[in-house]
Design an enzyme around this catalytic site. Structure first.
Site, PDB file in Angstrom:
ATOM      1  CG  PHE A  65       8.355   8.587   7.464  1.00  8.44           C
ATOM      2  CD1 PHE A  65       8.321   9.961   7.306  1.00  8.44           C
ATOM      3  CD2 PHE A  65       8.523   7.795   6.330  1.00  8.44           C
ATOM      4  CE1 PHE A  65       8.441  10.537   6.048  1.00  8.44           C
ATOM      5  CE2 PHE A  65       8.643   8.362   5.069  1.00  8.44           C
ATOM      6  CZ  PHE A  65       8.602   9.737   4.932  1.00  8.44           C
ATOM      7  CG  LEU A 104       5.955   8.011   1.256  1.00 10.15           C
ATOM      8  CD1 LEU A 104       5.606   9.405   0.760  1.00 10.15           C
ATOM      9  CD2 LEU A 104       7.404   7.683   0.883  1.00 10.15           C
ATOM     10  CB  THR A 105       3.423   3.450   1.918  1.00  6.55           C
ATOM     11  OG1 THR A 105       4.842   3.473   1.838  1.00  6.55           O
ATOM     12  CG2 THR A 105       2.871   2.457   0.911  1.00  6.55           C
ATOM     13  N   PRO A 130      -2.382   3.138  -0.209  1.00  8.42           N
ATOM     14  CG  PRO A 130      -4.489   2.451   0.518  1.00  8.42           C
ATOM     15  CD  PRO A 130      -3.444   3.507   0.735  1.00  8.42           C
ATOM     16  N   GLY A 182       3.133   4.281  -3.308  1.00  8.55           N
ATOM     17  CA  GLY A 182       4.238   3.743  -2.555  1.00  8.55           C
ATOM     18  C   GLY A 182       5.488   4.420  -3.065  1.00  8.55           C
ATOM     19  CB  SER A 183       8.023   3.237  -5.426  1.00  7.17           C
ATOM     20  OG  SER A 183       8.332   2.109  -4.646  1.00  7.17           O
ATOM     21  N   GLY A 235      16.626 -30.021   7.404  1.00  6.21           N
ATOM     22  CA  GLY A 235      15.276 -30.075   7.964  1.00  6.21           C
ATOM     23  C   GLY A 235      15.135 -29.169   9.178  1.00  6.21           C
ATOM     24  CD  GLU A 266      13.014   2.215   5.260  1.00  5.09           C
ATOM     25  OE1 GLU A 266      11.796   1.962   5.074  1.00  5.09           O
ATOM     26  OE2 GLU A 266      13.577   2.106   6.343  1.00  5.09           O
ATOM     27  CD  GLU A 297      12.357  -5.129  -8.012  1.00  5.11           C
ATOM     28  OE1 GLU A 297      11.954  -4.663  -6.930  1.00  5.11           O
ATOM     29  OE2 GLU A 297      12.817  -6.285  -8.112  1.00  5.11           O
TER      30      GLU A 297
END
Lengths: 305, 379, 259
Positions: B123, B125-126, B128, B131-132, B340, B363, B367
């Site tokens: 899928f 969508l994003t 450069p 995005g949101s 460690g 997703e 924020e």
């Protein structure tokens, strides 16, 4: 004649069973009888009576009804059967025909208050179950648990055995083993999933050559990876080893595997993970990369010899 | 632990657990190091039905409910976050929009092979600059006769290269912001449709994430998914699905870390006793267990809401925000308990620590989730 | 087409059993149950035979009320239907009792040509029920089988017996007990899990089998069940160079006479 019976299709095992048979017979003050399928084997068995079951069928499992018939007539108190695969098969059928209790692969047998008491493993080796048998008591006993009894001479009774069974047996062939028998090896080198690839079995074989031992493996190496034959996996459902030295590399030490090595005199584990269960089961252990440790160990052992 | 699951849900979880333990766990560390796409795992996921869990049987899927899907992703994430993410991107983001808005012909052509696991989905969508803020989408689709012509690029797209079918968004009305975006179905290999460079990520090394490039990509008119200019509500709905899956991943990964930390704390001896006997460590374990159980409780509740057909946009935003942040905190404590060794690649908690951070970002960042939550609270 | 009945046992998962290090008591309070691992091989073999030649596979178990949980689990692994003998006696049953009950259930169900069992149960590993069952039913048993096929009304099976293998042929009905190496049980798919709900299950009460009370009384008495304590030296070399660790180990092994 009541008493203690011992049976195995393998005469070497009959002799081992006679050791515990005689011990129990001594406590209960009963005679001992040995059952064998071969006249030749009957000569030097240390039992009061030696029954030679003579039938036409070379298949040992086909003698179960004849043994059951003899038992119904002679009413033994205890029957010890050698816990080979054939022995376990026969013992279960015999117990069923005689409606008797059977304990499989007891690692300890004693007499308490006149009854047979046994100890055996449960839950894949996690637990020990102590059981008391009432009435006719059947117990199967693993090979090499007892030293063979000294030779003796008993009254040999030959029984004509009906051995008709509704199965046919063919293609009897020995398993071709790579190397000697693990179960009786004096030194065992065991590989587990810590080994990266099949070619690296060489470092285990080199170490085995240095100590004069055989190579075995965990179940997943044989069954998931097929790097070694199924006959060489050690554990509850595989081979049980009892060497002087068992040394593992890259074996995590799951309880089912440990169940197959617990009779080893000395257990050594080599693994990267200091929390591996194998270290709880081990006398000695090295935490480290087996690819560093094992070749170094092989060299050190060669020099020490 | 009591979970109030049906027998079927318990058994499906057992299937996932056996697969994860027997087939994923033994090679997870090695594959993380090589960064390769885990085709062997994906093939097995197809056989077992993990690539079509919520898709109805009539379209080749399993037809299980959202809770079953969450349980399965949780089990897989205990061993490999990468594989869980591949399943999420394929099912929740890729296949679900087809189920929601696809025509019958689109479903037969694209959803059925996806649900059967024959073809992986992705899928996109994003971008450069988007995005949101989906309104910032720069990729365009223009109708030319019977074909749409796509231009532009996408970034941070999961399953690229591996997937055969892609759902992507593009502006179809440049003047209308969110209301000018549409969704399209693209097939791998279409001329002008290229897979760009893979991201060099901090974690989740086995999921292929990177760029898609469209240079005059011509696709049939009927590959518009849903209504023209209604792509935005469609992918918001898909994101709700994705947030549920990400939350299941968070719970699974956190549980994976807790299990490993518990085992380690019992074995690791310092000052003459196992470190779990020190209250500082024991209380870390208590904090981890508490947070995980809270997130899991909400996860199962939101999954049940979804299964009952209720709107769960607000709840899933709350869940995703809490569960992902929880997972990061739990992984942090896990590494701390290992000391460690926790910082070493020889011990797996380090991998979970790296993988977990994506969960507060993908997703919808924490924020953005808070924007959704506060929007709902103030509505 | 043969009627294959595959027997399985619903056992505690030994991995969940804890041993109290003090008194070696077993804590099973957190233990979940599972289909005995070796019986999964038996189920898988029945299903493989069905996939190859087309047979009818029925799962059969004798268990307490909690074994109800096992039915969908078993059915998701491929059998077409399941039969469950439900009675609390199962909790205390030994191989003698179990074989009597399974034989009773088989007689009640009627059609059986091939009965497949795992080589032993994951909890007791007594390896008795298969051959005992055959003896009770008066039919042959082929044990320790690592390869089998159905040819007409016969079973042809290869047995693996420590030092040799052999091929045994027997006409129906016959009991076969299979070794774990015979196959690798598959993980049921989600579709198989959901499909299991649609398969028929028959519940039988013990009282309906018409067994003699003596057939339900176990033959051995369990005196105790305790954790096994492995007492070993546990000398583990962790620190230092490889050479140092190896040198210490070789020195100890030489002292033990293990080289």
């Amino acid at each position: 004649m009541a008493g203690i019976w011992v049976y195995s299709e393998d005469v070497a095992l009959v002799k081992q069973l006679l050791t515990i048979g005689r011990e129990v017979a001594g406590t209960l003050n009963k005679p001992v009888a040995a059952l064998t399928l071969s006249e030749a084997d009957a000569a030097d068995l240390a039992a009061e009576t030696v029954y030679v079951l003579k039938g036409q069928n070379p298949w040992p499992e086909s003698y179960v009804q004849a043994i059951a018939d003899l038992a119904a007539k002679e009413a033994p108190d205890v029957i010890f059967v050698g816990a080979t695969p054939r022995g376990k098969d026969l013992a279960a059928k015999l117990a069923s025909i005689l409606k008797a209790g059977l304990v499989t692969e007891a690692f300890k047998v004693s007499v308490e208050n006149g009854a047979i008491e046994t100890e055996r493993m449960m839950y894949g080796g996690l637990a020990v179950c102590t059981e008391i048998l009432q009435g006719l008591s059947l117990v199967t006993i693993p090979p090499r648990q007892y030293e063979p009894a000294a030779a003796g001479k008993g009254n040999v009774v030959t029984i004509d055995a009906a051995t008709d069974v509704p199965v046919s047996v063919s293609n009897v062939c020995p398993i071709i083993r790579e190397g000697a028998d693990l179960a009786s090896a004096e030194k065992v080198i065991c590989v587990g999933r810590g080994l990266g690839k099949e070619d690296d079995l060489k470092i285990a074989r080199d170490l085995a050559a240095a100590v004069g031992g055989e190579v075995g493996c965990t179940r997943s190496i044989a069954e998931d990876y097929h790097w070694l034959p199924a006959e060489t996996y050690i554990g509850l459902s595989g081979v049980k080893v009892k060497p002087v030295l068992y040394l593992s590399m890259g074996v995590s030490g799951q309880v089912q595997h440990v169940a197959g090595i617990r009779d080893s005199k000395i257990i050594v584990g080599i693994d990267m993970n200091e929390n591996a269960l194998i270290f709880e089961a081990a006398d000695y252990g090295i935490v480290g990369d087996l690819y560093d440790v094992v070749p170094a160990l092989t060299e050190a052992i060669k020099q020490a010899k | 632990m009591p979970t109030f699951l049906t027998e079927e849900q318990e058994l499906m979880r057992q299937t996932a657990r056996e697969f994860a333990k027997n087939e994923v766990a033994p090679v997870a560390k090695q594959l993380d190091e090589t960064h390769e796409f885990p085709w062997a795992w994906v093939k097995r996921c197809a056989e077992l039905g993990f690539l079509g869990i919520p898709i109805p049987e009539e379209y080749g899927g399993v037809g299980a409910d959202a809770l079953s899907e969450a349980l399965i992703i949780e089990e897989i994430a205990k061993e490999s976050g990468s594989l869980a993410l591949i399943i999420d991107a394929h099912t929740s983001l890729g296949a679900m929009p087809l189920l929601f808005e696809g025509t019958e012909a689109q479903k037969q052509k694209y959803l059925v092979p996806a649900a059967k696991g024959e073809k992986l989905m992705s899928f996109g969508l994003t971008e450069p600059s988007a995005g949101s803020d989906a309104g910032g989408t720069k990729s365009t689709a223009v109708l030319d006769g019977d074909e749409w012509v796509l231009n532009g690029s996408k970034c941070w797209i999961t399953n690229i290269g591996a997937a055969e079918t892609y759902i992507v968004t593009a502006k179809t009305d440049p003047d209308k912001g969110n209301r000018g975006i549409s969704a399209f179905i693209l097939e791998k290999g279409t001329p002008g449709f290229e897979v760009g460079k893979l991201e060099n990520k901090m974690g989740l090394n086995n999921s292929a994430t990177g760029e898609l490039i469209f240079k005059n990509v011509r696709i049939p008119k009927e590959n518009l998914l849903g209504k023209l200019n209604r792509g935005f509500p469609l992918f918001l709905k898909g994101l709700d699905e994705g947030r549920l899956a990400i939350s299941a991943m968070a719970v699974g990964m956190a549980q994976g870390v807790l299990d490993r930390a518990v085992a380690y704390s019992k074995e690791r001896v310092q000052f003459g006793k196992p470190i779990c006997k020190f209250q500082a460590i024991a209380f870390y374990l208590a904090d981890m267990a508490t947070e995980i159980e809270l997130a899991r409780t909400l996860l199962y509740r939101v999954a049940r809401m979804h299964g009952a057909g209720q709107n769960f946009s607000k709840e899933v935003a709350i869940l995703k925000y809490y569960a992902s942040e929880m997972c990061v905190r739990v992984c942090n404590l896990g590494v701390q308990i290992f000391g460690g060794n926790g910082y070493s690649r020889d011990f797996e908690v380090e991998r979970f620590y790296r993988d977990a951070k994506l969960l507060t970002i993908g997703e919808g960042t924490s924020e953005v989730c808070k924007i959704v939550i506060s929007g709902n609270v103030l509505a | 087409m043969a009627n294959i009945v595959v027997c399985y046992k619903w056992v505690l998962d030994e991995q969940d059993i804890k041993v109290n290090p003090g008194n070696l008591a077993l804590d099973t309070s957190r233990a979940k149950s599972k289909i005995s691992d070796y019986d999964r091989n038996a189920i898988e073999e029945a299903v493989l035979l069905n996939e190859k030649d087309g047979h009818k596979v029925t799962g059969l178990t004798f268990g307490v009320a909690g074994a109800k949980q096992s039915l969908k689990d078993a059915l998701s692994r491929g059998p077409a239907e399941a039969v469950w003998v439900n009675d609390p006696v199962a909790a205390e049953a030994d191989a003698f009792v179990t074989a009597n009950v399974l034989a009773g259930a088989l007689k009640k169900v009627g059609n059986y040509d091939v009965i497949i069992c795992g080589e032993g149960a994951a909890d007791t590993y007594a390896q008795q029920v298969g051959p005992r069952l055959a003896a009770v039913l008066g039919i042959p048993a082929i044990t320790f089988v690592n390869q089998m096929s159905i040819e007409g009304d016969k079973v042809v099976a290869t047995r693996k017996l420590g030092d040799c293998t052999e091929t045994v042929t027997a006409s129906f009905p016959v009991v076969v007990t299979v070794l774990p190496e015979i196959n690798k049980p598959r993980i049921p798919s989600l579709k198989q899990v959901l499909g299991a709900s649609k398969k028929p299950v028959t519940e039988i009460k013990l009282a309906d089998l018409g067994l003699n009370p003596d057939d339900l009384k176990r033959k051995t008495t369990v005196k105790s069940l305790k954790g096994y304590a492995m007492t070993r030296k546990n000398v583990i070399y962790k620190d230092g160079s490889t050479a140092e660790k190896v040198a210490k180990l070789v020195a100890e092994l030489a002292k033990e006479g293990a080289l």
